[in-house]
Design a protein around this motif. Structure first.
Motif, mmCIF file in Angstrom:
data_model
loop_
_atom_site.group_PDB
_atom_site.id
_atom_site.type_symbol
_atom_site.label_atom_id
_atom_site.label_comp_id
_atom_site.label_asym_id
_atom_site.label_seq_id
_atom_site.Cartn_x
_atom_site.Cartn_y
_atom_site.Cartn_z
ATOM 1 N N PHE A 1 -16.419 7.912 4.867
ATOM 2 C CA PHE A 1 -15.315 7.776 5.801
ATOM 3 C C PHE A 1 -15.134 9.060 6.610
ATOM 4 O O PHE A 1 -15.438 10.162 6.131
ATOM 5 N N PRO A 2 -14.641 8.950 7.846
ATOM 6 C CA PRO A 2 -14.411 10.138 8.670
ATOM 7 C C PRO A 2 -13.188 10.910 8.190
ATOM 8 O O PRO A 2 -12.420 10.433 7.345
ATOM 9 N N LEU A 3 -13.010 12.100 8.744
ATOM 10 C CA LEU A 3 -11.826 12.909 8.434
ATOM 11 C C LEU A 3 -10.653 12.436 9.284
ATOM 12 O O LEU A 3 -9.969 13.211 9.955
ATOM 13 N N GLN A 4 -10.428 11.144 9.221
ATOM 14 C CA GLN A 4 -9.439 10.501 10.096
ATOM 15 C C GLN A 4 -8.972 9.213 9.452
ATOM 16 O O GLN A 4 -9.773 8.477 8.867
ATOM 17 N N MET A 5 -7.690 8.919 9.547
ATOM 18 C CA MET A 5 -7.150 7.677 9.035
ATOM 19 C C MET A 5 -7.362 6.555 10.049
ATOM 20 O O MET A 5 -7.493 6.814 11.252
ATOM 21 N N PRO A 6 -7.373 5.285 9.609
ATOM 22 C CA PRO A 6 -7.545 4.172 10.540
ATOM 23 C C PRO A 6 -6.281 3.827 11.320
ATOM 24 O O PRO A 6 -6.280 2.911 12.139
ATOM 25 N N VAL A 7 -5.201 4.545 11.068
ATOM 26 C CA VAL A 7 -3.924 4.354 11.759
ATOM 27 C C VAL A 7 -3.492 5.713 12.298
ATOM 28 O O VAL A 7 -3.654 6.738 11.625
ATOM 29 N N SER A 8 -2.954 5.750 13.496
ATOM 30 C CA SER A 8 -2.580 7.017 14.111
ATOM 31 C C SER A 8 -1.264 7.536 13.534
ATOM 32 O O SER A 8 -0.492 6.800 12.909
ATOM 33 N N SER A 9 -1.010 8.808 13.786
ATOM 34 C CA SER A 9 0.228 9.414 13.300
ATOM 35 C C SER A 9 1.461 8.797 13.951
ATOM 36 O O SER A 9 2.571 8.891 13.415
ATOM 37 N N LYS A 10 1.269 8.176 15.103
ATOM 38 C CA LYS A 10 2.388 7.526 15.790
ATOM 39 C C LYS A 10 2.448 6.020 15.480
ATOM 40 O O LYS A 10 3.225 5.288 16.106
ATOM 41 N N GLY A 11 1.640 5.571 14.536
ATOM 42 C CA GLY A 11 1.666 4.171 14.132
ATOM 43 C C GLY A 11 3.002 3.788 13.522
ATOM 44 O O GLY A 11 3.772 4.644 13.077
ATOM 45 N N ARG A 12 3.258 2.503 13.504
ATOM 46 C CA ARG A 12 4.526 2.003 12.977
ATOM 47 C C ARG A 12 4.247 1.122 11.768
ATOM 48 O O ARG A 12 3.941 -0.053 11.888
ATOM 49 N N TRP A 13 4.312 1.742 10.599
ATOM 50 C CA TRP A 13 4.050 1.024 9.358
ATOM 51 C C TRP A 13 5.261 1.174 8.436
ATOM 52 O O TRP A 13 6.222 1.862 8.751
ATOM 53 N N PHE A 14 5.198 0.524 7.275
ATOM 54 C CA PHE A 14 6.302 0.564 6.309
ATOM 55 C C PHE A 14 5.837 1.182 4.998
ATOM 56 O O PHE A 14 4.688 1.025 4.582
ATOM 57 N N GLN A 15 6.764 1.854 4.334
ATOM 58 C CA GLN A 15 6.487 2.376 2.996
ATOM 59 C C GLN A 15 6.361 1.216 2.012
ATOM 60 O O GLN A 15 7.139 0.261 2.034
ATOM 61 N N GLY A 16 5.377 1.299 1.133
ATOM 62 C CA GLY A 16 5.073 0.176 0.246
ATOM 63 C C GLY A 16 6.047 -0.028 -0.895
ATOM 64 O O GLY A 16 6.383 -1.167 -1.233
ATOM 65 N N TRP A 17 6.533 1.070 -1.498
ATOM 66 C CA TRP A 17 7.357 0.917 -2.698
ATOM 67 C C TRP A 17 8.696 0.236 -2.421
ATOM 68 O O TRP A 17 9.093 -0.668 -3.169
ATOM 69 N N PRO A 18 9.427 0.596 -1.356
ATOM 70 C CA PRO A 18 10.722 -0.075 -1.111
ATOM 71 C C PRO A 18 10.589 -1.559 -0.804
ATOM 72 O O PRO A 18 11.594 -2.290 -0.875
ATOM 73 N N LEU A 19 9.395 -2.016 -0.462
ATOM 74 C CA LEU A 19 9.213 -3.443 -0.174
ATOM 75 C C LEU A 19 9.153 -4.298 -1.448
ATOM 76 O O LEU A 19 9.332 -5.510 -1.379
ATOM 77 N N LEU A 20 8.927 -3.680 -2.602
ATOM 78 C CA LEU A 20 8.768 -4.482 -3.819
ATOM 79 C C LEU A 20 10.039 -5.244 -4.210
ATOM 80 O O LEU A 20 9.963 -6.430 -4.560
ATOM 81 N N PRO A 21 11.232 -4.637 -4.172
ATOM 82 C CA PRO A 21 12.424 -5.446 -4.453
ATOM 83 C C PRO A 21 12.600 -6.589 -3.446
ATOM 84 O O PRO A 21 13.056 -7.683 -3.814
ATOM 85 N N TRP A 22 12.255 -6.335 -2.189
ATOM 86 C CA TRP A 22 12.318 -7.391 -1.169
ATOM 87 C C TRP A 22 11.350 -8.520 -1.514
ATOM 88 O O TRP A 22 11.715 -9.708 -1.423
ATOM 89 N N LEU B 80 0.840 -1.195 0.000
ATOM 90 C CA LEU B 80 0.000 0.000 0.000
ATOM 91 C C LEU B 80 0.875 1.244 0.000
ATOM 92 O O LEU B 80 1.916 1.278 0.646
ATOM 93 N N ASP B 81 0.443 2.266 -0.722
ATOM 94 C CA ASP B 81 1.167 3.519 -0.815
ATOM 95 C C ASP B 81 0.618 4.504 0.216
ATOM 96 O O ASP B 81 -0.461 5.060 0.045
ATOM 97 N N ARG B 82 1.350 4.685 1.297
ATOM 98 C CA ARG B 82 0.968 5.665 2.312
ATOM 99 C C ARG B 82 2.244 6.344 2.778
ATOM 100 O O ARG B 82 3.132 5.705 3.335
ATOM 101 N N ILE B 83 2.366 7.632 2.519
ATOM 102 C CA ILE B 83 3.586 8.362 2.850
ATOM 103 C C ILE B 83 3.545 8.881 4.285
ATOM 104 O O ILE B 83 4.521 8.770 5.032
ATOM 105 N N ILE B 84 2.401 9.450 4.682
ATOM 106 C CA ILE B 84 2.301 10.044 6.014
ATOM 107 C C ILE B 84 0.909 9.807 6.611
ATOM 108 O O ILE B 84 -0.041 9.485 5.900
ATOM 109 N N VAL B 85 0.820 9.978 7.928
ATOM 110 C CA VAL B 85 -0.447 10.215 8.614
ATOM 111 C C VAL B 85 -0.287 11.530 9.380
ATOM 112 O O VAL B 85 0.503 11.599 10.323
#
Length: 328
Positions: A61-82, A37-42
């Motif tokens: 949908f609300p004016l809110q993401m389902p993950v908080s700004s302090k969430g710990r996720w990974f950027q999607g594009w760099p995972l493709l070579p992996w 998934l492509d998500r740069i920031i929250v």
């Protein structure tokens, strides 16, 4: 019907080991593809319910993401070579790449390299993005009003670079003379492109027809909504010489198997589409098949459901549910 796994790269907390376990299982179960998934920031504003627009600009949908700004996720594009290195059979891709965050020429050349790393297993999902705050963080604020034009030029530049030894382009967002970009992709004429259009069937149809795109990807579409999109795109394709039968209709859908029945009353994007008992999910997938869906992107929840349960649910989906769905 093919199955795809939408990796939970964007959730409140995810680890590389969890992504590895899910990917390995998708390969073992012979899923068609694995997507990030492509998500740069929250933005912190999201935590307060103060985004400028709801998710995907979809009113439910609300004016809110389902993950908080302090969430710990990974950027999607760099995972493709992996993913390319970790797998041997499943196709890989990011659904969807927001093109305004990336230089079209660089993006096209990087796709060609990843196609080689995966030995010709790359899918390319493209869309315009929707979050002004994310455009700002990507130094692309000026592109927000013209983001749909940026998608168009990105498609043209990708196909031009992928299909030619040298290529030049003179447009609004890129302007360069005849240049070589290294290896062409393994896949000819290039990796298949999936277009993500959540608002305008006419625009989706024009993109798909003009550029010979592989498919369309929606989000949380009910069988009725998917059938309506399929008909709308088909109606637009026909006078353009296209055929909806050649377009793979896909949707990203939240998935969890429960022990007791879940309320699946139609509530549009908020419906528990693939959340329910084994029988409920079987019935829903049969409805999707009848509506013309080619491939659901199975999406583990953002929180509350451990990856260990998702691993078990995926096994039940493949081994127990899909034989019943395929039997219709």
């Amino acid at each position: 019907m093919k199955l795809a796994l939408y990796l939970p790269t964007f959730r409140e907390h995810v680890t590389i080991q969890e992504l590895a376990d899910l990917t390995d299982l998708a390969e073992e179960l012979e899923f068609d593809s694995v997507w990030t998934l492509d998500r740069i920031i929250v933005p912190e504003a999201s935590d307060r319910g103060e985004l400028q627009y709801p998710f995907g600009m979809m009113d439910q949908f609300p004016l809110q993401m389902p993950v908080s700004s302090k969430g710990r996720w990974f950027q999607g594009w760099p995972l493709l070579p992996w993913l390319a290195a970790r797998t041997e059979k499943v196709r890989i891709g990011m659904s969807i790449t927001d093109t305004p965050y990336r230089s079209p020429g660089v993006f096209a050349a990087e796709c060609a390299t990843i196609d080689h790393l995966s030995e010709g297993r790359l899918n390319v999902g493209l869309g315009a993005g929707w979050m002004p705050e994310e455009f700002a963080a990507s130094s692309a604020t000026h592109l927000f009003p013209r983001r749909h034009g940026h998608v168009r030029e990105t498609i043209e530049i990708c196909q031009g670079i992928w299909e030619n030894e040298t290529f030049e382009y003179h447009g609004e967002f890129a302007d360069f003379g005849p240049s070589g970009f290294g290896h062409n992709p393994v896949q000819k004429p290039g990796p298949p492109i999936y277009f993500s259009g959540l608002k305008d069937p006419r625009r989706s149809a024009r993109r798909i027809s003009k550029y010979g795109l592989k498919g369309w990807i929606g989000i949380q579409d009910t069988p009725t909504e998917l059938a309506n999109w399929r008909k709308a795109i088909g109606d637009e394709l026909e006078p353009l010489g296209g055929d909806i039968a050649d377009v793979e209709m896909c949707s990203m859908i939240w998935f969890t198997i429960t022990d007791t029945e879940v309320d699946q009353t139609d509530n549009h994007k908020l419906t528990n589409l693939l959340v329910g008992t084994e029988q409920q999910i079987t019935d829903r997938l049969k409805s999707y098949a009848e509506a013309g869906m080619h491939m659901p992107l199975i999406w583990p929840p953002f929180a509350d459901v451990p990856v260990s349960k998702t691993l078990d649910d995926l096994k039940r989906l493949k081994n127990d549910i899909m034989p019943k769905v395929d039997a219709i």
